[in-house]
Every structure is written in structure tokens, then in C-alpha cells.
Motif scaffolding. Structure first.
Motif, PDB file in Angstrom:
ATOM      1  N   THR A 193       0.793  -1.231   0.000  1.00 56.04           N
ATOM      2  CA  THR A 193       0.000   0.000   0.000  1.00 56.04           C
ATOM      3  C   THR A 193       0.824   1.279   0.000  1.00 56.04           C
ATOM      4  O   THR A 193       0.512   2.224  -0.732  1.00 56.04           O
ATOM      5  N   LEU A 194       1.872   1.338   0.835  1.00 59.34           N
ATOM      6  CA  LEU A 194       2.594   2.594   1.047  1.00 59.34           C
ATOM      7  C   LEU A 194       3.410   2.990  -0.184  1.00 59.34           C
ATOM      8  O   LEU A 194       4.194   2.192  -0.711  1.00 59.34           O
ATOM      9  N   THR A 195       3.243   4.236  -0.615  1.00 59.45           N
ATOM     10  CA  THR A 195       4.031   4.753  -1.747  1.00 59.45           C
ATOM     11  C   THR A 195       4.793   6.023  -1.411  1.00 59.45           C
ATOM     12  O   THR A 195       5.762   6.357  -2.103  1.00 59.45           O
ATOM     13  N   THR A 196       4.373   6.743  -0.342  1.00 62.20           N
ATOM     14  CA  THR A 196       4.945   8.067  -0.087  1.00 62.20           C
ATOM     15  C   THR A 196       5.033   8.350   1.405  1.00 62.20           C
ATOM     16  O   THR A 196       4.086   8.090   2.145  1.00 62.20           O
ATOM     17  N   VAL A 197       6.176   8.877   1.833  1.00 62.41           N
ATOM     18  CA  VAL A 197       6.323   9.481   3.152  1.00 62.41           C
ATOM     19  C   VAL A 197       6.618  10.960   2.928  1.00 62.41           C
ATOM     20  O   VAL A 197       7.551  11.307   2.194  1.00 62.41           O
ATOM     21  N   THR A 198       5.809  11.835   3.515  1.00 66.87           N
ATOM     22  CA  THR A 198       5.954  13.262   3.240  1.00 66.87           C
ATOM     23  C   THR A 198       5.615  14.088   4.468  1.00 66.87           C
ATOM     24  O   THR A 198       5.425  13.560   5.556  1.00 66.87           O
ATOM     25  N   GLY A 199       5.530  15.410   4.301  1.00 61.75           N
ATOM     26  CA  GLY A 199       5.296  16.339   5.392  1.00 61.75           C
ATOM     27  C   GLY A 199       6.326  17.445   5.350  1.00 61.75           C
ATOM     28  O   GLY A 199       7.028  17.619   4.353  1.00 61.75           O
ATOM     29  N   ASN A 200       6.435  18.215   6.452  1.00 56.43           N
ATOM     30  CA  ASN A 200       7.488  19.228   6.500  1.00 56.43           C
ATOM     31  C   ASN A 200       8.819  18.545   6.807  1.00 56.43           C
ATOM     32  O   ASN A 200       8.978  17.353   6.530  1.00 56.43           O
ATOM     33  N   ALA A 201       9.774  19.263   7.371  1.00 59.53           N
ATOM     34  CA  ALA A 201      11.085  18.658   7.635  1.00 59.53           C
ATOM     35  C   ALA A 201      10.990  17.383   8.462  1.00 59.53           C
ATOM     36  O   ALA A 201      11.859  16.497   8.355  1.00 59.53           O
ATOM     37  N   ASP A 202       9.923  17.257   9.245  1.00 58.71           N
ATOM     38  CA  ASP A 202       9.753  16.056  10.075  1.00 58.71           C
ATOM     39  C   ASP A 202       9.595  14.780   9.253  1.00 58.71           C
ATOM     40  O   ASP A 202       9.672  13.675   9.804  1.00 58.71           O
ATOM     41  N   ARG A 203       9.376  14.911   7.951  1.00 61.68           N
ATOM     42  CA  ARG A 203       9.300  13.708   7.112  1.00 61.68           C
ATOM     43  C   ARG A 203      10.611  12.929   7.169  1.00 61.68           C
ATOM     44  O   ARG A 203      10.624  11.696   7.032  1.00 61.68           O
ATOM     45  N   PHE A 204      11.710  13.630   7.402  1.00 61.29           N
ATOM     46  CA  PHE A 204      12.998  12.946   7.492  1.00 61.29           C
ATOM     47  C   PHE A 204      13.108  12.142   8.787  1.00 61.29           C
ATOM     48  O   PHE A 204      13.756  11.087   8.811  1.00 61.29           O
ATOM     49  N   LEU A 205      12.484  12.623   9.859  1.00 57.92           N
ATOM     50  CA  LEU A 205      12.427  11.826  11.079  1.00 57.92           C
ATOM     51  C   LEU A 205      11.602  10.567  10.858  1.00 57.92           C
ATOM     52  O   LEU A 205      11.975   9.476  11.302  1.00 57.92           O
ATOM     53  N   ALA A 206      10.479  10.712  10.167  1.00 59.96           N
ATOM     54  CA  ALA A 206       9.632   9.552   9.895  1.00 59.96           C
ATOM     55  C   ALA A 206      10.377   8.523   9.051  1.00 59.96           C
ATOM     56  O   ALA A 206      10.360   7.325   9.346  1.00 59.96           O
ATOM     57  N   ALA A 207      11.047   8.990   7.999  1.00 63.18           N
ATOM     58  CA  ALA A 207      11.768   8.068   7.120  1.00 63.18           C
ATOM     59  C   ALA A 207      12.882   7.354   7.873  1.00 63.18           C
ATOM     60  O   ALA A 207      13.157   6.170   7.628  1.00 63.18           O
ATOM     61  N   GLY A 208      13.520   8.057   8.818  1.00 59.89           N
ATOM     62  CA  GLY A 208      14.616   7.462   9.563  1.00 59.89           C
ATOM     63  C   GLY A 208      14.159   6.506  10.631  1.00 59.89           C
ATOM     64  O   GLY A 208      14.504   5.317  10.625  1.00 59.89           O
ATOM     65  N   ILE A 209      13.343   7.000  11.562  1.00 58.83           N
ATOM     66  CA  ILE A 209      12.921   6.169  12.689  1.00 58.83           C
ATOM     67  C   ILE A 209      12.133   4.959  12.209  1.00 58.83           C
ATOM     68  O   ILE A 209      12.409   3.814  12.593  1.00 58.83           O
ATOM     69  N   TYR A 210      11.157   5.185  11.354  1.00 60.76           N
ATOM     70  CA  TYR A 210      10.267   4.092  10.963  1.00 60.76           C
ATOM     71  C   TYR A 210      10.900   3.209   9.896  1.00 60.76           C
ATOM     72  O   TYR A 210      10.565   2.023   9.805  1.00 60.76           O
ATOM     73  N   GLY A 211      11.856   3.746   9.148  1.00 60.70           N
ATOM     74  CA  GLY A 211      12.584   2.906   8.200  1.00 60.70           C
ATOM     75  C   GLY A 211      13.410   1.839   8.899  1.00 60.70           C
ATOM     76  O   GLY A 211      13.349   0.657   8.550  1.00 60.70           O
ATOM     77  N   TYR A 212      14.159   2.261   9.931  1.00 60.24           N
ATOM     78  CA  TYR A 212      15.005   1.258  10.600  1.00 60.24           C
ATOM     79  C   TYR A 212      14.171   0.288  11.426  1.00 60.24           C
ATOM     80  O   TYR A 212      14.488  -0.912  11.522  1.00 60.24           O
ATOM     81  N   GLN A 213      13.062   0.779  12.000  1.00 59.52           N
ATOM     82  CA  GLN A 213      12.217  -0.117  12.783  1.00 59.52           C
ATOM     83  C   GLN A 213      11.500  -1.122  11.886  1.00 59.52           C
ATOM     84  O   GLN A 213      11.426  -2.321  12.209  1.00 59.52           O
ATOM     85  N   PHE A 214      10.970  -0.658  10.773  1.00 64.35           N
ATOM     86  CA  PHE A 214      10.313  -1.542   9.802  1.00 64.35           C
ATOM     87  C   PHE A 214      11.273  -2.643   9.351  1.00 64.35           C
ATOM     88  O   PHE A 214      10.923  -3.825   9.286  1.00 64.35           O
ATOM     89  N   ALA A 215      12.499  -2.245   9.013  1.00 71.21           N
ATOM     90  CA  ALA A 215      13.477  -3.217   8.519  1.00 71.21           C
ATOM     91  C   ALA A 215      13.801  -4.266   9.569  1.00 71.21           C
ATOM     92  O   ALA A 215      13.983  -5.446   9.249  1.00 71.21           O
ATOM     93  N   ASN A 216      13.860  -3.859  10.840  1.00 70.08           N
ATOM     94  CA  ASN A 216      14.148  -4.828  11.892  1.00 70.08           C
ATOM     95  C   ASN A 216      13.004  -5.813  12.096  1.00 70.08           C
ATOM     96  O   ASN A 216      13.225  -7.005  12.321  1.00 70.08           O
TER      97      ASN A 216
END
Length: 358
Positions: free
Chosen positions: A95-118
Motif C-alpha cells: 500500500t505505502l508509496t509516499t512518506v511526506t510532510g514538512n522537515a519532520d518527514r525525514f524523522l519519519a523516514a529514519g525512525i520508521y525505516g530502521y524499525q520496519f526493517a528490523n
């Protein structure tokens, strides 16, 4: 990544035997509402963190449900929990195609990227888990933002962003590299830890060495919640690298260990030295300084300490009295959902007592 087969087996054996403190860690996992096999995913095509239309709480709740169900399957062998973790991961990768928002989108991509991968690494090889599709999602949705932040820092002065912004994106790049068997991405994170331009690289995250085996953390003058988040983020990076045969824990004469001792000592209520910290903000590097350590959030509990105690005190047999004391004080460590409803309560995957006590 964060859990090798040996550590998973130790938890399995100790919990089955009813041994403490593993059993208390297991009971905390089993009681968490995210760790139930009845959890149903709520995947979104677009996740927004920062600005209008925020919905990222949906994502982090589902990630922690996937991780916690995967742990329950690994430790207790319960198929219903394995199925739940698989179904959550598959739903999002479809389902997921996009992570966006203001500068906080980079926090989302980082925190949730590493957690998802684990979470996905725990489910590697599980019947019905679409690993290839999940890998593609991480490569195409999360990694581009991780890489963009580490190379461009959102167009800001290089010192503008706190260490955690770099650290979560480094952790995501490393975790994606491991999950996708992509040596170049893994090496990118490893090299940034040692030589990166931003505040997440080791000598900038730990800018000052103090007597007594202590070292100042970059966010110590900001507040203690974000400082302890840094312990969790850098700890995760070091542990994932250790599992690949690289020792970042001990890099530069145990520089991270000295910072963790400093943070632990202060948050145990004791005094620590502080060197004035200066930096530039915005796009023009406007001057800022901090002259005292921040007491804001002092003593806050986050599930970051059992991992550090395990590595330094047990694996390496080093004297880390402050890390040991704070780890024992906050046991048993929980995970997402045990530390409040806001995003800070989900910054770490947690359950260190179950996975790292020894």
C-alpha cells in the motif's frame, strides 16, 4: 540486526524456564496491546509527519505491532503471532508509496525505516511473507529520504539539525542495507558514523571528552528526553553493525560508551561537567550556544539501557557503573505503547530486558 539467533534462543530458553529478569521482560511484552495476534493493520498509501494532514501515528503503531508480534513468535513459537506480524508487513508493502510532510518527514523516514526493517528481518523466510516487495518499499519510499537528508540536510547549515536527525537516518540506511543485502548502503551508514559531516557522526555527536571516563552528548544542553533518544539510536546502529562484524561500540576508544556513562550518571541524579556548546542554525548558520546542561526531562525513562549494559558490561567486561545502575533501575524495559501515546514513546523498539539481559 538487533537480534541474532543466539540472543533469540537465550530469551526463548530463559522465558521457558521462568528465569528472571527475562520473564519480567516477556510479561511486559505479552501485556502490550500491540503484541496481540488480533492486531489488524491500517496501511496508508501516503504517510504524513509534520504540517497538515498528519497520520504518521498509524504507521508507528502498526510497526510496533509487527515487531512485537514477531518477537512473540520468535520467543514462544506461536504461529498466530507470526501470522499477525507477516500480515501487517505485507499490508504496508502493498500500500505505502509516499512518506511526506514538512522537515519532520525525514524523522519519519529514519525512525520508521530502521524499525520496519528490523521487524522484517525477524520475519525473513516466514511462510507467506513477501520479502522482495517489502525490500522494494524500503528502497523506494524510505531510502531516498534517508539519503537526501544525510547528503543535503534539508538545505540547512550543517550544524542546524540535532544528532538524532542524522542518527535515525543512518540507522535506516544501515538496516535497509542489511535487509536488502546491499553492501553499498550498509557501508554508507558505517562511513557516516565515522566521518559524516553532520551531528550524527561520532565525534560530533560526542563533541567533548571529560575526566573520569565521561563524554558530553551533543543534545545534553537541549533536554534529556532527546539525549536518551540518542542513546537508543546510536545503540541500535552499534548493535546492527556488531551483528555484521563491525565494532562501532568501541570506535575511537569507546567514545560512545563514555557518552552513555555521562548521560546515565546525570539522569541518575548526579552531577557531570559541561563544556559550552556552540553551533549555527538555519540556512545562514546563525550563532547559538548552550552553557549549562539541561535538566528538562531529567530522569525520564526510555528503553535504551539494557542493550548498552549487555554490550559493555557483559560482552566486553568493562566497568560501566552508571549504565549498569540506570539499566537495573528502569527494568523491565517495555516497548512502543508502554511509554505514552506520543511519538517519543515509539522512538525505540524496546524490550531490552527480554532480549539483552545476561
Amino acid at each position: 540486526m538487533l537480534h541474532t539467533s543466539g540472543e533469540l534462543n537465550r530469551a526463548k530458553v530463559r522465558v521457558a524456564a521462568g528465569a528472571q529478569p527475562w520473564l519480567s521482560g516477556w510479561n511486559r511484552l505479552a501485556a502490550n496491546r500491540h503484541a496481540q495476534s488480533t492486531w489488524k493493520a491500517n496501511p496508508q498509501a501516503t504517510v504524513v509527519r509534520g504540517g497538515t494532514g498528519q497520520n504518521y501515528t498509524i504507521l508507528f503503531n502498526d510497526i510496533h505491532a509487527a515487531y512485537q508480534n514477531a518477537l512473540r513468535w520468535k520467543v514462544a513459537g506461536t504461529g498466530a503471532h507470526g501470522d499477525a506480524a507477516r500480515d501487517i508487513l505485507n499490508a504496508w508493502s502493498a500500500t505505502l508509496t509516499t512518506v511526506t510532510g514538512n522537515a519532520d518527514r525525514f524523522l519519519a523516514a529514519g525512525i520508521y525505516g530502521y524499525q520496519f526493517a528490523n521487524a522484517a528481518e525477524l520475519m525473513r523466510g516466514y511462510p507467506g511473507f513477501d520479502l522482495a516487495r517489502f525490500q522494494r518499499m524500503l528502497r523506494e519510499v524510505f531510502y531516498p529520504l534517508n539519503n537526501q537528508f544525510l547528503t543535503q540536510h534539508n538545505g540547512a547549515c550543517i550544524t542546524n539539525y540535532w544528532a538524532n536527525w542524522d542518527l535515525c537516518n543512518m540507522a535506516s540506511v544501515m538496516a535497509i542495507g542489511i535487509l536488502c543485502d546491499d553492501t553499498a548502503k550498509y557501508d554508507q551508514a558505517l562511513n557516516y558514523f565515522k566521518n559524516g559531516a553532520g551531528n550524527g557522526s561520532i565525534k560530533k555527536a560526542v563533541p567533548f571528552l571529560h575526566p573520569g571516563g565521561l563524554a558530553q552528548w551533543q543534545e545534553s544542553g537541549r533536554d534529556q528526553g532527546h539525549t536518551m533518544m540518542g542513546m537508543g539510536q546510536m545503540g541500535a546502529i552499534c548493535e546492527m553493525a556488531w551483528s555484521q562484524g563491525d565494532d562501532l561500540y568501541g570506535y575511537d576508544d569507546n567514545r560512545f560508551m563514555k557518552a552513555a556513562q555521562y548521560v546515565a550518571k546525570y539522569n541518575l541524579g548526579q552531577d557531570v561537567p559541561f563544556t559550552k556548546y556552540t553551533w549555527g542554525t538555519g540556512t545562514k548558520c546563525a550563532y547559538r550556544e548552550q552553557t549549562v546542561i539541561s535538566a528538562h526531562g531529567r530522569g525520564q525513562v526510555r528503553p535504551v539501557w539494557d542493550l548498552l549494559r549487555f554490550h559493555y558490561a557483559r560482552r566486553r567486561r568493562l566497568s560501566v557503573p552508571y549504565i549498569t545502575a540506570i539499566a537495573e533501575k528502569v527494568r523491565p524495559e517495555g516497548g512502543g505503547g508502554d511509554y505514552g501515546p506520543n511519538s517519543g514513546g515509539y522512538d525505540q523498539l524496546g524490550f531490552g530486558t527480554l532480549m539483552y539481559a545476561k
